[in-house]
Design an enzyme around this catalytic site. Sequence first.
Site, PDB file in Angstrom:
ATOM      1  N   HIS A 221      33.539  -2.441 -14.375  1.00  0.00           N
ATOM      2  CA  HIS A 221      33.517  -1.721 -13.045  1.00  0.00           C
ATOM      3  C   HIS A 221      34.259  -2.035 -11.956  1.00  0.00           C
ATOM      4  O   HIS A 221      34.865  -1.412 -11.467  1.00  0.00           O
ATOM      5  CB  HIS A 221      32.155  -1.613 -12.780  1.00  0.00           C
ATOM      6  CG  HIS A 221      30.960  -0.631 -13.720  1.00  0.00           C
ATOM      7  ND1 HIS A 221      29.840  -1.594 -14.136  1.00  0.00           N
ATOM      8  CD2 HIS A 221      31.190   0.279 -14.486  1.00  0.00           C
ATOM      9  CE1 HIS A 221      29.342  -0.826 -14.973  1.00  0.00           C
ATOM     10  NE2 HIS A 221      30.049   0.565 -15.205  1.00  0.00           N
TER      11      HIS A 221
ATOM     12  N   LYS B 290      14.634   9.646 -15.677  1.00  0.00           N
ATOM     13  CA  LYS B 290      14.626   8.516 -16.580  1.00  0.00           C
ATOM     14  C   LYS B 290      14.704   7.007 -15.918  1.00  0.00           C
ATOM     15  O   LYS B 290      15.209   5.998 -16.032  1.00  0.00           O
ATOM     16  CB  LYS B 290      15.939   8.372 -17.295  1.00  0.00           C
ATOM     17  CG  LYS B 290      16.129   9.501 -18.617  1.00  0.00           C
ATOM     18  CD  LYS B 290      17.149   9.019 -19.419  1.00  0.00           C
ATOM     19  CE  LYS B 290      17.770   9.932 -20.035  1.00  0.00           C
ATOM     20  NZ  LYS B 290      19.056   9.870 -20.637  1.00  0.00           N
TER      21      LYS B 290
END
Length: 161
Positions: free
Chosen positions: A16, A40
């Site tokens: 990333h 979630k």
Amino acid sequence: MRAVYPGSFDPVTNGHLDIIERASKMYEHLTVAVLNNIRKQESSLFTLEERCAMLLECVAQYPNVTVDYFEGLLIDYMQSKNARVIVRGLRAISDFEYEFQINSVNKKLCPDIETVFIMASNEYSYLSSSIVKEVACFGGCIEGLVPESVKKRLSNKSEIK
Ligand code: PNS
């Protein structure tokens, strides 16, 4: 031009960070936008606050990069920030189908917003947050896969031990 790099970042990896560094050279301003998936929440290892804190530490060196979070549709977030470019990293062919789907949905919702894909550098082409968590969970070496601060936080997580 402003760009947004969205993701779960659970946790941020060196892959990333490679995309962040390269995208920061392409755009005037880059916002790294962390998804707060309220449906979630229990599936994330790190809380939203932890994920943002880790990113903040890692991007401090880039003056044109900021960290934010969003809930709901990415397109709504993009419009609220007046941003027209989504940055996504692309690793192997296996990423393509998933990214194709996300891009198609986003295009349907808002045709004016473009997604720009940056190919992962070779050394990170296999790297994902899930792989890092799996290796850390079984006590494997994650040197070079995540920044030092993330490594420390992973070793403090009792859930993966
Ligand atoms: O790091 P990830 O998990 O691959 O990132 C996926 C992300 C956050 C970019 C994607 O799930 C997303 O944009 N979610 C927000 C909800 C949304 O906009 N859905 C429509 C497109 S799938």
